[in-house]
Design a protein around this motif. Structure first.
Motif, PDB file in Angstrom:
ATOM      1  N   GLU A 119       0.025   2.477   4.741  1.00 10.94           N
ATOM      2  CA  GLU A 119       0.006   1.412   5.753  1.00 10.94           C
ATOM      3  C   GLU A 119       1.025   1.747   6.843  1.00 10.94           C
ATOM      4  N   LYS A 120       0.674   1.432   8.082  1.00 13.79           N
ATOM      5  CA  LYS A 120       1.538   1.765   9.221  1.00 13.79           C
ATOM      6  C   LYS A 120       2.966   1.244   9.052  1.00 13.79           C
ATOM      7  N   THR A 121       3.115   0.032   8.566  1.00  4.39           N
ATOM      8  CA  THR A 121       4.457  -0.553   8.455  1.00  4.39           C
ATOM      9  C   THR A 121       5.317   0.134   7.400  1.00  4.39           C
ATOM     10  N   PHE A 122       4.725   0.997   6.572  1.00  5.37           N
ATOM     11  CA  PHE A 122       5.471   1.683   5.515  1.00  5.37           C
ATOM     12  C   PHE A 122       5.533   3.196   5.730  1.00  5.37           C
ATOM     13  N   GLN A 143      -9.997  -2.311  -1.737  1.00  5.12           N
ATOM     14  CA  GLN A 143     -10.914  -2.400  -0.602  1.00  5.12           C
ATOM     15  C   GLN A 143     -10.150  -2.739   0.677  1.00  5.12           C
ATOM     16  N   ARG A 144      -9.266  -3.693   0.599  1.00  4.53           N
ATOM     17  CA  ARG A 144      -8.502  -4.106   1.782  1.00  4.53           C
ATOM     18  C   ARG A 144      -7.639  -2.957   2.300  1.00  4.53           C
ATOM     19  N   VAL A 145      -6.868  -2.323   1.427  1.00  2.00           N
ATOM     20  CA  VAL A 145      -5.966  -1.259   1.872  1.00  2.00           C
ATOM     21  C   VAL A 145      -6.759  -0.036   2.339  1.00  2.00           C
ATOM     22  N   SER A 146      -7.896   0.237   1.725  1.00  2.00           N
ATOM     23  CA  SER A 146      -8.735   1.362   2.152  1.00  2.00           C
ATOM     24  C   SER A 146      -9.251   1.140   3.564  1.00  2.00           C
ATOM     25  N   ARG A 147      -9.812  -0.024   3.795  1.00  4.77           N
ATOM     26  CA  ARG A 147     -10.363  -0.328   5.119  1.00  4.77           C
ATOM     27  C   ARG A 147      -9.268  -0.368   6.182  1.00  4.77           C
ATOM     28  N   GLN A 148      -8.149  -0.993   5.847  1.00  6.99           N
ATOM     29  CA  GLN A 148      -7.071  -1.150   6.826  1.00  6.99           C
ATOM     30  C   GLN A 148      -6.465   0.197   7.205  1.00  6.99           C
ATOM     31  N   THR A 149      -6.136   1.014   6.228  1.00  8.17           N
ATOM     32  CA  THR A 149      -5.468   2.281   6.535  1.00  8.17           C
ATOM     33  C   THR A 149      -6.406   3.251   7.242  1.00  8.17           C
ATOM     34  N   PHE A 150      -7.677   3.284   6.837  1.00  2.00           N
ATOM     35  CA  PHE A 150      -8.628   4.170   7.505  1.00  2.00           C
ATOM     36  C   PHE A 150      -8.824   3.729   8.953  1.00  2.00           C
ATOM     37  N   SER A 151      -8.993   2.435   9.132  1.00  2.00           N
ATOM     38  CA  SER A 151      -9.168   1.887  10.478  1.00  2.00           C
ATOM     39  C   SER A 151      -7.947   2.157  11.350  1.00  2.00           C
ATOM     40  N   ASP A 152      -6.758   1.902  10.814  1.00  2.00           N
ATOM     41  CA  ASP A 152      -5.526   2.147  11.577  1.00  2.00           C
ATOM     42  C   ASP A 152      -5.411   3.610  11.999  1.00  2.00           C
ATOM     43  N   THR A 153      -5.853   4.502  11.137  1.00  2.93           N
ATOM     44  CA  THR A 153      -5.711   5.935  11.392  1.00  2.93           C
ATOM     45  C   THR A 153      -6.746   6.458  12.378  1.00  2.93           C
ATOM     46  N   PHE A 154      -7.998   5.951  12.307  1.00  2.00           N
ATOM     47  CA  PHE A 154      -9.086   6.590  13.039  1.00  2.00           C
ATOM     48  C   PHE A 154      -9.816   5.713  14.058  1.00  2.00           C
ATOM     49  N   VAL A 169       5.895  -0.990  -2.348  1.00  2.99           N
ATOM     50  CA  VAL A 169       7.287  -1.021  -1.922  1.00  2.99           C
ATOM     51  C   VAL A 169       7.760  -2.451  -2.089  1.00  2.99           C
ATOM     52  N   ASP A 170       8.719  -2.635  -2.971  1.00  6.19           N
ATOM     53  CA  ASP A 170       9.225  -3.982  -3.287  1.00  6.19           C
ATOM     54  C   ASP A 170       8.088  -4.932  -3.633  1.00  6.19           C
ATOM     55  N   GLY A 171       7.086  -4.421  -4.331  1.00  3.21           N
ATOM     56  CA  GLY A 171       5.960  -5.224  -4.786  1.00  3.21           C
ATOM     57  C   GLY A 171       4.819  -5.350  -3.791  1.00  3.21           C
ATOM     58  N   ASP A 172       5.025  -4.932  -2.545  1.00  2.00           N
ATOM     59  CA  ASP A 172       3.974  -5.010  -1.520  1.00  2.00           C
ATOM     60  C   ASP A 172       3.147  -3.733  -1.507  1.00  2.00           C
ATOM     61  N   ILE A 173       1.831  -3.873  -1.376  1.00  3.08           N
ATOM     62  CA  ILE A 173       0.951  -2.716  -1.295  1.00  3.08           C
ATOM     63  C   ILE A 173       1.259  -1.958  -0.006  1.00  3.08           C
ATOM     64  N   ALA A 174       1.562  -0.662  -0.151  1.00  2.65           N
ATOM     65  CA  ALA A 174       1.980   0.135   0.992  1.00  2.65           C
ATOM     66  C   ALA A 174       1.048   1.308   1.263  1.00  2.65           C
ATOM     67  N   GLY A 175       0.173   1.621   0.317  1.00  2.00           N
ATOM     68  CA  GLY A 175      -0.742   2.737   0.489  1.00  2.00           C
ATOM     69  C   GLY A 175      -1.449   3.043  -0.809  1.00  2.00           C
ATOM     70  N   TYR A 176      -2.195   4.147  -0.795  1.00  2.00           N
ATOM     71  CA  TYR A 176      -2.908   4.534  -2.009  1.00  2.00           C
ATOM     72  C   TYR A 176      -3.324   5.991  -1.939  1.00  2.00           C
ATOM     73  N   ASP A 187      -8.112  -4.437  -9.492  1.00  2.00           N
ATOM     74  CA  ASP A 187      -7.504  -4.158  -8.193  1.00  2.00           C
ATOM     75  C   ASP A 187      -8.539  -3.943  -7.092  1.00  2.00           C
ATOM     76  N   LEU A 188      -9.814  -4.203  -7.382  1.00  2.00           N
ATOM     77  CA  LEU A 188     -10.893  -3.874  -6.461  1.00  2.00           C
ATOM     78  C   LEU A 188     -10.683  -4.449  -5.061  1.00  2.00           C
ATOM     79  N   LYS A 189     -10.406  -5.734  -4.958  1.00  2.00           N
ATOM     80  CA  LYS A 189     -10.268  -6.356  -3.637  1.00  2.00           C
ATOM     81  C   LYS A 189      -9.049  -5.806  -2.888  1.00  2.00           C
ATOM     82  N   THR A 190      -7.979  -5.555  -3.602  1.00  3.77           N
ATOM     83  CA  THR A 190      -6.791  -4.959  -2.990  1.00  3.77           C
ATOM     84  C   THR A 190      -7.095  -3.550  -2.514  1.00  3.77           C
TER      85      THR A 190
END
Length: 164
Positions: A92-95, A18-29, A67-74, A13-16
């Motif tokens: 993630e913002k959308t969730f 990494q993507r969700v970590s960067r996206q959620t941190f960036s969206d938040t801060f 959520v319904d198979g989509d990565i929503a957070g961690y 799950d490394l690439k997933t």
């Protein structure tokens, strides 16, 4: 009804992660930090090398929220020497209206109890009003603070605890 799952992460799950970590941190801060500091932090903290080390750490565990198979957070849980620390919890913002924050927090609390911990600790940025309000509602209290360096900007994180 949406199907919500919390699943353990591994190296596959490394690439997933990494993507969700960067996206959620960036969206938040993002809006509170310089582009240079944010880019440096995201590159260092969420590099594949750094995340692989964290995934290999026997005292840590990552979980993905779907959520319904989509990565929503961690979330990332750390347990060592009787201390349980919820190091990261991001959605993630959308969730963010699905109650995932509470679901992830409940997961961490259950893990802490299974490890016979009598409390759970976490850090939250002093200016993250939404997170501070959420944790207060969930029964956390501020016990101290420490410095969290984001690039060359020393920021204050409040240390919160919840008795279990």
């Amino acid at each position: 009804m949406n199907k919500i799952e919390i699943v353990a992460c591994d190296k596959d799950d490394l690439k997933t992660l990494q993507r969700v970590s960067r996206q959620t941190f960036s969206d938040t801060f993002d809006e509170y930090n310089t582009k240079e500091n944010m880019n440096k932090f995201l590159e260092d903290a969420y590099s594949q090398e750094t995340l692989l080390k964290e995934l290999d750490d026997i005292n840590s565990q990552f979980y993905l929220a779907k959520v319904d198979g989509d990565i929503a957070g961690y979330l990332k849980e750390n347990y060592k020497d009787g201390e349980f620390v919820l190091e990261r919890i991001y959605v993630e913002k959308t969730f963010q209206k699905y109650g995932l924050g509470k679901i992830l927090l409940d997961h961490a609390i259950s893990a802490a109890k299974l490890n016979h911990c009598d409390h759970i600790n976490l850090g939250v940025w002093e200016h993250n009003e939404n997170a501070k309000a959420f944790y207060k509602k969930m029964g956390f209290e501020r016990i101290s603070q420490h410095i969290f360096n984001l690039g060359d900007d020393p920021q204050t994180d409040y240390i919160l605890t919840k008795k279990l």
